[in-house]
Scaffold this active site. Structure first.
Site, PDB file in Angstrom:
ATOM      1  N   ASN A  33       8.871  17.409  -9.484  1.00 35.90           N
ATOM      2  CA  ASN A  33       8.124  17.524 -10.732  1.00 35.90           C
ATOM      3  C   ASN A  33       8.110  19.000 -11.124  1.00 35.90           C
ATOM      4  O   ASN A  33       7.354  19.776 -10.561  1.00 35.90           O
ATOM      5  CB  ASN A  33       6.694  16.990 -10.522  1.00 35.90           C
ATOM      6  CG  ASN A  33       5.830  17.153 -11.758  1.00 35.90           C
ATOM      7  OD1 ASN A  33       6.333  17.447 -12.845  1.00 35.90           O
ATOM      8  ND2 ASN A  33       4.532  16.963 -11.605  1.00 35.90           N
ATOM      9  N   LYS A  84       7.152  20.254 -13.893  1.00 35.41           N
ATOM     10  CA  LYS A  84       6.065  20.584 -14.825  1.00 35.41           C
ATOM     11  C   LYS A  84       6.617  21.437 -15.971  1.00 35.41           C
ATOM     12  O   LYS A  84       7.749  21.216 -16.395  1.00 35.41           O
ATOM     13  CB  LYS A  84       4.910  21.268 -14.078  1.00 35.41           C
ATOM     14  CG  LYS A  84       4.495  20.475 -12.830  1.00 35.41           C
ATOM     15  CD  LYS A  84       3.270  20.981 -12.143  1.00 35.41           C
ATOM     16  CE  LYS A  84       2.989  20.136 -10.916  1.00 35.41           C
ATOM     17  NZ  LYS A  84       1.751  20.461 -10.239  1.00 35.41           N
ATOM     18  N   HIS A 100      -0.310  11.644 -14.087  1.00 33.68           N
ATOM     19  CA  HIS A 100      -0.433  12.803 -13.192  1.00 33.68           C
ATOM     20  C   HIS A 100      -1.815  13.428 -13.414  1.00 33.68           C
ATOM     21  O   HIS A 100      -2.331  13.435 -14.527  1.00 33.68           O
ATOM     22  CB  HIS A 100       0.681  13.811 -13.498  1.00 33.68           C
ATOM     23  CG  HIS A 100       0.720  14.932 -12.520  1.00 33.68           C
ATOM     24  ND1 HIS A 100      -0.158  15.985 -12.581  1.00 33.68           N
ATOM     25  CD2 HIS A 100       1.508  15.153 -11.436  1.00 33.68           C
ATOM     26  CE1 HIS A 100       0.096  16.816 -11.569  1.00 33.68           C
ATOM     27  NE2 HIS A 100       1.102  16.334 -10.859  1.00 33.68           N
ATOM     28  N   GLU A 115      -2.802  16.328 -13.797  1.00 33.93           N
ATOM     29  CA  GLU A 115      -2.866  17.346 -14.855  1.00 33.93           C
ATOM     30  C   GLU A 115      -2.927  16.686 -16.234  1.00 33.93           C
ATOM     31  O   GLU A 115      -3.567  17.182 -17.149  1.00 33.93           O
ATOM     32  CB  GLU A 115      -1.661  18.300 -14.731  1.00 33.93           C
ATOM     33  CG  GLU A 115      -1.833  19.234 -13.537  1.00 33.93           C
ATOM     34  CD  GLU A 115      -0.546  19.694 -12.886  1.00 33.93           C
ATOM     35  OE1 GLU A 115       0.529  19.577 -13.495  1.00 33.93           O
ATOM     36  OE2 GLU A 115      -0.622  20.175 -11.740  1.00 33.93           O
ATOM     37  N   GLU A 121      -1.721  11.586  -4.903  1.00 35.62           N
ATOM     38  CA  GLU A 121      -1.748  13.041  -5.066  1.00 35.62           C
ATOM     39  C   GLU A 121      -3.196  13.516  -5.098  1.00 35.62           C
ATOM     40  O   GLU A 121      -3.814  13.568  -6.176  1.00 35.62           O
ATOM     41  CB  GLU A 121      -1.052  13.436  -6.373  1.00 35.62           C
ATOM     42  CG  GLU A 121       0.431  13.162  -6.380  1.00 35.62           C
ATOM     43  CD  GLU A 121       1.157  14.250  -7.172  1.00 35.62           C
ATOM     44  OE1 GLU A 121       2.006  14.927  -6.593  1.00 35.62           O
ATOM     45  OE2 GLU A 121       0.849  14.416  -8.352  1.00 35.62           O
ATOM     46  N   GLY A 141      -0.870  22.236  -5.649  1.00 41.87           N
ATOM     47  CA  GLY A 141      -0.719  23.655  -5.955  1.00 41.87           C
ATOM     48  C   GLY A 141      -1.624  24.583  -5.168  1.00 41.87           C
ATOM     49  O   GLY A 141      -1.750  25.759  -5.496  1.00 41.87           O
ATOM     50  N   SER A 164       1.263  20.031  -2.432  1.00 42.97           N
ATOM     51  CA  SER A 164       1.656  21.119  -1.525  1.00 42.97           C
ATOM     52  C   SER A 164       2.673  20.680  -0.468  1.00 42.97           C
ATOM     53  O   SER A 164       2.626  21.145   0.682  1.00 42.97           O
ATOM     54  CB  SER A 164       0.425  21.743  -0.868  1.00 42.97           C
ATOM     55  OG  SER A 164      -0.376  22.378  -1.849  1.00 42.97           O
TER      56      SER A 164
HETATM   57  P1  PGA Z   1       2.635  20.852  -5.759  1.00 40.47           P
HETATM   58  O1  PGA Z   1       2.522  19.851  -6.994  1.00 40.47           O
HETATM   59  O2  PGA Z   1       3.751  20.348  -4.863  1.00 40.47           O
HETATM   60  O3  PGA Z   1       2.959  22.184  -6.375  1.00 40.47           O
HETATM   61  O4  PGA Z   1       1.325  20.847  -5.053  1.00 40.47           O
HETATM   62  C1  PGA Z   1       2.676  18.461  -6.820  1.00 40.47           C
HETATM   63  C2  PGA Z   1       2.450  17.742  -8.106  1.00 40.47           C
HETATM   64  O5  PGA Z   1       1.602  18.159  -8.909  1.00 40.47           O
HETATM   65  O6  PGA Z   1       3.129  16.742  -8.397  1.00 40.47           O
END
Ligand code: PGA
Length: 251
Positions: A9, A11, A92, A94, A163, A169, A209
């Site tokens: 992903n 983003k 997601h 976000e 998630e 993140g 992460s």
């Molecule tokens: P990350 O993001 O691996 O940077 O923690 C995962 C995601 O948001 O899909």
């Protein structure tokens, strides 16, 4: 056996340089896992032109709940399918937190994706406060029931991505044991929403992460069928290493 799946992903990151280096690192390589990259929409077509040389698939980070019409800024499932997309992320955290997506909207998107031959990947997960309050299972229950009830899987498939928001993140991935316990819970809920046979077939990804050092232990868990990778997928060598781990486990 469920075929492992690893999804990048990106983003709102990446550009033509990243597309070239990422695809180049996959050219000529065989994977027993399903691998997909979700770039920003604008770069999908650029990426497609390279894909005949690799086993990579393209995914979308979102999909419109609408088919067509006066919906400025939206991209439909049909358009994504026609452009060559294989799958799409839905809900997601976000999108839920910053773009007011709710469970009902996610359910419509899941249905729309399936109707157009895309594999929907419904993202669920609790935030830090909910985790500390001990309400993780209630949160997941609501997200899954409201996001998946009534979805017809006779014409398509779906994936669920666990998630935890506190892990996205932050560098603080869930431990393999936490991931396994929650994935097992998610599968038991899927058995109630659909049936046991369907639940046993649905792949449940872990995201938050993930990196090349923790991927192996996470993937070894019985109910962890894949990974959704954010930050680490922006480094092509790093992402490739994670995909190789997933493939080795099935070899
Ligand atoms: P990350 O993001 O691996 O940077 O923690 C995962 C995601 O948001 O899909």
């Amino acid at each position: 056996m469920r075929k492992p799946i690893v999804i990048a992903n990106w983003k709102l990151n990446g550009g033509l340089d990243l597309i070239c280096t990422s695809v180049a690192s996959f050219i000529g390589k065989h994977f027993s896992a399903q691998i997909a990259i979700c770039p920003p929409y604008l770069y999908m077509r650029d990426m497609m032109t390279f894909l005949q040389y690799s086993e990579l698939q393209i995914g979308s980070q979102n999909v419109s709940r609408y088919e067509s019409g006066a919906y400025t800024g939206e991209t439909s499932a049909q358009m994504l399918k026609q452009a060559g997309c294989s799958l799409c992320l839905i809900g997601h955290s976000e999108r839920r937190a910053m773009f007011a997506e709710n469970n009902e909207g996610c359910r419509i998107k899941v249905r729309t994706a399936i109707n157009h031959g895309l594999l929907p990947v419904l993202c669920v997960g609790e935030n830090q406060e909910e985790r500390e309050a001990g309400t993780t299972q209630q949160v997941l229950h609501k997200q899954m029931y409201e996001g998946l009830s009534g979805v017809d899987l006779s014409i398509g498939d779906l994936c669920v991505a666990y998630e935890p928001v506190w892990a996205i993140g932050t560098g603080l991935a869930a431990t393999p044991q936490i991931a396994q316990d929650i994935h097992q819970y998610i599968r038991s809920e899927l058995a109630k929403i659909f049936d046991q046979k369907t639940a046993d077939r649905i792949r449940i990804l872990y995201g938050g992460s993930v990196n090349k050092n923790n991927a192996n232990e996470l993937l070894k868990q019985k109910d962890v069928d894949g990974l959704l990778v954010g930050g680490a997928s922006l480094d092509p060598g790093h992402f490739l290493a994670i995909c190789e781990r997933a493939s080795e486990l099935t070899a």
